[in-house]
Design an enzyme around this catalytic site. Structure first.
Site, PDB file in Angstrom:
ATOM      1  N   LYS A 220       0.836  -1.211   0.000  1.00  0.00           N
ATOM      2  CA  LYS A 220       0.000   0.000   0.000  1.00  0.00           C
ATOM      3  C   LYS A 220       0.869   1.260   0.000  1.00  0.00           C
ATOM      4  O   LYS A 220       0.643   2.187  -0.762  1.00  0.00           O
ATOM      5  CB  LYS A 220      -0.924   0.017   1.229  1.00  0.00           C
ATOM      6  CG  LYS A 220      -1.850  -1.194   1.302  1.00  0.00           C
ATOM      7  CD  LYS A 220      -2.793  -1.134   2.493  1.00  0.00           C
ATOM      8  CE  LYS A 220      -2.124  -1.253   3.849  1.00  0.00           C
ATOM      9  NZ  LYS A 220      -1.454  -2.559   4.086  1.00  0.00           N
TER      10      LYS A 220
ATOM     11  N   ARG B 207     -10.760   0.398   8.220  1.00  0.00           N
ATOM     12  CA  ARG B 207     -10.280  -0.963   8.463  1.00  0.00           C
ATOM     13  C   ARG B 207     -11.276  -1.812   9.223  1.00  0.00           C
ATOM     14  O   ARG B 207     -11.016  -2.992   9.458  1.00  0.00           O
ATOM     15  CB  ARG B 207      -9.018  -0.867   9.310  1.00  0.00           C
ATOM     16  CG  ARG B 207      -7.774  -1.420   8.667  1.00  0.00           C
ATOM     17  CD  ARG B 207      -6.659  -0.943   9.541  1.00  0.00           C
ATOM     18  NE  ARG B 207      -5.485  -1.714   9.449  1.00  0.00           N
ATOM     19  CZ  ARG B 207      -4.352  -1.266   8.890  1.00  0.00           C
ATOM     20  NH1 ARG B 207      -4.309  -0.106   8.298  1.00  0.00           N
ATOM     21  NH2 ARG B 207      -3.276  -1.993   8.932  1.00  0.00           N
TER      22      ARG B 207
ATOM     23  N   ARG C 177      11.569  -5.902   5.233  1.00  0.00           N
ATOM     24  CA  ARG C 177      11.401  -4.441   5.144  1.00  0.00           C
ATOM     25  C   ARG C 177      12.324  -3.731   6.136  1.00  0.00           C
ATOM     26  O   ARG C 177      12.485  -4.149   7.277  1.00  0.00           O
ATOM     27  CB  ARG C 177       9.945  -4.059   5.441  1.00  0.00           C
ATOM     28  CG  ARG C 177       9.750  -2.540   5.510  1.00  0.00           C
ATOM     29  CD  ARG C 177       8.317  -2.116   5.429  1.00  0.00           C
ATOM     30  NE  ARG C 177       7.464  -2.729   6.426  1.00  0.00           N
ATOM     31  CZ  ARG C 177       6.147  -2.602   6.419  1.00  0.00           C
ATOM     32  NH1 ARG C 177       5.534  -1.905   5.488  1.00  0.00           N
ATOM     33  NH2 ARG C 177       5.429  -3.193   7.370  1.00  0.00           N
TER      34      ARG C 177
ATOM     35  N   ARG D  34      10.535  -2.081  11.633  1.00  0.00           N
ATOM     36  CA  ARG D  34       9.367  -1.669  12.405  1.00  0.00           C
ATOM     37  C   ARG D  34       9.130  -2.688  13.517  1.00  0.00           C
ATOM     38  O   ARG D  34       9.361  -3.874  13.308  1.00  0.00           O
ATOM     39  CB  ARG D  34       8.137  -1.627  11.488  1.00  0.00           C
ATOM     40  CG  ARG D  34       7.804  -0.224  11.031  1.00  0.00           C
ATOM     41  CD  ARG D  34       6.777  -0.200   9.944  1.00  0.00           C
ATOM     42  NE  ARG D  34       5.524  -0.865  10.269  1.00  0.00           N
ATOM     43  CZ  ARG D  34       4.433  -0.819   9.497  1.00  0.00           C
ATOM     44  NH1 ARG D  34       4.468  -0.145   8.358  1.00  0.00           N
ATOM     45  NH2 ARG D  34       3.332  -1.444   9.847  1.00  0.00           N
TER      46      ARG D  34
ATOM     47  N   ARG E 138      -1.655  -9.567  12.786  1.00  0.00           N
ATOM     48  CA  ARG E 138      -2.216  -8.518  11.913  1.00  0.00           C
ATOM     49  C   ARG E 138      -3.091  -9.146  10.826  1.00  0.00           C
ATOM     50  O   ARG E 138      -4.105  -8.580  10.438  1.00  0.00           O
ATOM     51  CB  ARG E 138      -1.086  -7.690  11.287  1.00  0.00           C
ATOM     52  CG  ARG E 138      -0.458  -6.708  12.279  1.00  0.00           C
ATOM     53  CD  ARG E 138       0.994  -6.430  11.975  1.00  0.00           C
ATOM     54  NE  ARG E 138       1.216  -5.521  10.871  1.00  0.00           N
ATOM     55  CZ  ARG E 138       2.406  -5.379  10.283  1.00  0.00           C
ATOM     56  NH1 ARG E 138       3.449  -6.064  10.696  1.00  0.00           N
ATOM     57  NH2 ARG E 138       2.544  -4.539   9.291  1.00  0.00           N
TER      58      ARG E 138
HETATM   59  P1  AP5 Z   1       4.801  -1.655   1.941  1.00  0.00           P
HETATM   60  O1  AP5 Z   1       4.471  -0.847   0.730  1.00  0.00           O
HETATM   61  O2  AP5 Z   1       5.523  -0.984   3.050  1.00  0.00           O
HETATM   62  O3  AP5 Z   1       3.504  -2.432   2.460  1.00  0.00           O
HETATM   63  P2  AP5 Z   1       2.170  -1.904   3.155  1.00  0.00           P
HETATM   64  O4  AP5 Z   1       0.992  -2.582   2.488  1.00  0.00           O
HETATM   65  O5  AP5 Z   1       2.138  -0.409   3.199  1.00  0.00           O
HETATM   66  O6  AP5 Z   1       2.353  -2.604   4.553  1.00  0.00           O
HETATM   67  P3  AP5 Z   1       2.177  -2.128   6.057  1.00  0.00           P
HETATM   68  O7  AP5 Z   1       2.858  -3.163   6.902  1.00  0.00           O
HETATM   69  O8  AP5 Z   1       2.599  -0.704   6.237  1.00  0.00           O
HETATM   70  O9  AP5 Z   1       0.647  -2.280   6.216  1.00  0.00           O
HETATM   71  P4  AP5 Z   1      -0.157  -2.424   7.522  1.00  0.00           P
HETATM   72  O10 AP5 Z   1      -1.552  -2.326   7.008  1.00  0.00           O
HETATM   73  O11 AP5 Z   1       0.146  -3.621   8.335  1.00  0.00           O
HETATM   74  O12 AP5 Z   1       0.392  -1.250   8.406  1.00  0.00           O
HETATM   75  P5  AP5 Z   1      -0.129   0.214   8.735  1.00  0.00           P
HETATM   76  O13 AP5 Z   1       1.061   1.060   8.760  1.00  0.00           O
HETATM   77  O14 AP5 Z   1      -1.302   0.619   7.891  1.00  0.00           O
HETATM   78  O15 AP5 Z   1       5.649  -2.929   1.440  1.00  0.00           O
HETATM   79  C1  AP5 Z   1       6.171  -3.888   2.361  1.00  0.00           C
HETATM   80  C2  AP5 Z   1       7.576  -4.315   1.916  1.00  0.00           C
HETATM   81  O16 AP5 Z   1       7.508  -4.989   0.657  1.00  0.00           O
HETATM   82  C3  AP5 Z   1       8.551  -3.144   1.712  1.00  0.00           C
HETATM   83  O17 AP5 Z   1       9.822  -3.516   2.143  1.00  0.00           O
HETATM   84  C4  AP5 Z   1       8.528  -2.910   0.182  1.00  0.00           C
HETATM   85  O18 AP5 Z   1       9.770  -2.402  -0.258  1.00  0.00           O
HETATM   86  C5  AP5 Z   1       8.277  -4.316  -0.346  1.00  0.00           C
HETATM   87  N1  AP5 Z   1       7.418  -4.316  -1.543  1.00  0.00           N
HETATM   88  C6  AP5 Z   1       6.268  -3.600  -1.733  1.00  0.00           C
HETATM   89  N2  AP5 Z   1       5.727  -3.858  -2.938  1.00  0.00           N
HETATM   90  C7  AP5 Z   1       6.559  -4.770  -3.536  1.00  0.00           C
HETATM   91  C8  AP5 Z   1       6.528  -5.447  -4.811  1.00  0.00           C
HETATM   92  N3  AP5 Z   1       5.545  -5.255  -5.713  1.00  0.00           N
HETATM   93  N4  AP5 Z   1       7.535  -6.325  -5.075  1.00  0.00           N
HETATM   94  C9  AP5 Z   1       8.527  -6.547  -4.182  1.00  0.00           C
HETATM   95  N5  AP5 Z   1       8.601  -5.941  -2.961  1.00  0.00           N
HETATM   96  C10 AP5 Z   1       7.631  -5.066  -2.643  1.00  0.00           C
HETATM   97  O19 AP5 Z   1      -0.705  -0.004  10.213  1.00  0.00           O
HETATM   98  C11 AP5 Z   1       0.132  -0.355  11.295  1.00  0.00           C
HETATM   99  C12 AP5 Z   1      -0.686  -0.486  12.578  1.00  0.00           C
HETATM  100  O20 AP5 Z   1      -1.328   0.776  12.885  1.00  0.00           O
HETATM  101  C13 AP5 Z   1      -1.854  -1.496  12.530  1.00  0.00           C
HETATM  102  O21 AP5 Z   1      -1.422  -2.815  12.813  1.00  0.00           O
HETATM  103  C14 AP5 Z   1      -2.784  -0.913  13.602  1.00  0.00           C
HETATM  104  O22 AP5 Z   1      -2.325  -1.225  14.895  1.00  0.00           O
HETATM  105  C15 AP5 Z   1      -2.642   0.586  13.400  1.00  0.00           C
HETATM  106  N6  AP5 Z   1      -3.630   1.139  12.450  1.00  0.00           N
HETATM  107  C16 AP5 Z   1      -3.363   1.747  11.252  1.00  0.00           C
HETATM  108  N7  AP5 Z   1      -4.509   2.125  10.647  1.00  0.00           N
HETATM  109  C17 AP5 Z   1      -5.521   1.749  11.481  1.00  0.00           C
HETATM  110  C18 AP5 Z   1      -6.937   1.852  11.400  1.00  0.00           C
HETATM  111  N8  AP5 Z   1      -7.568   2.410  10.348  1.00  0.00           N
HETATM  112  N9  AP5 Z   1      -7.670   1.340  12.436  1.00  0.00           N
HETATM  113  C19 AP5 Z   1      -7.084   0.790  13.496  1.00  0.00           C
HETATM  114  N10 AP5 Z   1      -5.750   0.658  13.639  1.00  0.00           N
HETATM  115  C20 AP5 Z   1      -4.972   1.138  12.630  1.00  0.00           C
END
Ligand code: AP5
Ligand code: ZN
Length: 216
Positions: free
Chosen positions: A13, A88, A127, A160, A171
């Protein structure tokens, strides 16, 4: 353009959002990034959210909804939004309907990124992020020029705290239980473009551009 980007942890994402921003002039609003900034700055919100995030659990809806409502009322959101990681839960989705109506910006497109667990595991454990400028790397897929050091600012890269297999599993459970129903909610409205996001970034982004081309 009013767009949601959804998908499990590691689906890409954040990576795809960076590419989208290079082509489309809309604010990127990542609830995960906003929460991590609050944790780093030891705000009340950050202190409240930290334990949930560290455990791989979702932060309570009321905290998130208030944070997003506030952000979406900033002047730059007159252009629209690219919301990453929100809504979410169904409670968030229903509340977001109200917020979107209030600002006159209903969702036009939901990008649903789909990736198998084994690929997610590799992406999450590999990552590395820059704690200073926020840049994201991957030890194999997108390594920095010098191992462990940010290309942009020279800062030492870190993992992270929620990027372990154990926390990824937690997750994913949250995703299946709480977030899949949100995708169904938007599917019923005919707004979701389901995308295979396990390929190379250029291929995934190509499919995203095609979907966004229909609403731009
Ligand atoms: P990356 O692009 O970083 O992946 P991402 O989908 O953004 O993953 P996240 O782990 O950030 O998502 P998440 O939903 O768990 O975390 P969030 O921060 O929203 O890519 C990952 C890796 O793969 C990178 O190293 C990248 O280089 C590599 N990569 C990407 N695309 C690739 C490709 N095509 N090919 C090869 N490699 C690739 O949330 C974190 C926490 O915050 C949650 O657990 C929760 O506690 C809280 N939170 C956030 N939002 C809410 C909400 N709305 N409600 C409640 N709690 C929330
Ligand atoms: Zn950096």
């Amino acid at each position: 353009m009013n767009v949601l980007i959804m998908g499990p942890a590691g689906a890409g994402k954040g990576t795809m959002s960076d590419l989208i921003l290079k082509e489309y002039d809309i604010p990127h609003i990542s609830t995960g990034d906003m929460l991590r900034a609050n944790v780093a700055n030891h705000t009340d919100l950050g202190n409240k959210a930290k334990a949930y995030m560290d455990a791989g659990k979702l932060v309570p809806d009321e905290v998130i909804n208030a944070m997003v409502e506030d952000r979406l009322q900033q002047p730059d959101c007159q252009k629209g939004y690219l919301l990453d990681g929100y809504p979410r839960t169904l409670v968030q989705a229903k509340e977001f309907e109200r917020i979107a109506a209030k600002i006159g910006k209903p969702v036009e497109c939901v990008l649903g990124l789909e990736v198998d667990f084994e690929v997610l595991k590799d992406r999450i454990t590999g990552r590395r992020i820059c704690p200073k400028c926020g840049a994201t790397y991957h030890i194999h897929n997108f390594p920095p020029k010098v191992e462990g050091v940010c290309d942009n600012c020279g800062e030492k890269l870190v993992q992270r705290s929620d990027d372990t297999v154990e926390k990824l599993t937690k997750r994913m459970e949250e995703y299946e239980k709480s977030t899949k129903p949100v995708i169904d909610f938007y599917d019923q409205k005919g707004l979701v473009t389901h995308l295979d996001a396990s390929g190379k970034p250029e291929a995934v982004f190509g499919a995203i551009k095609e979907a966004l081309g229909k609403i731009a």
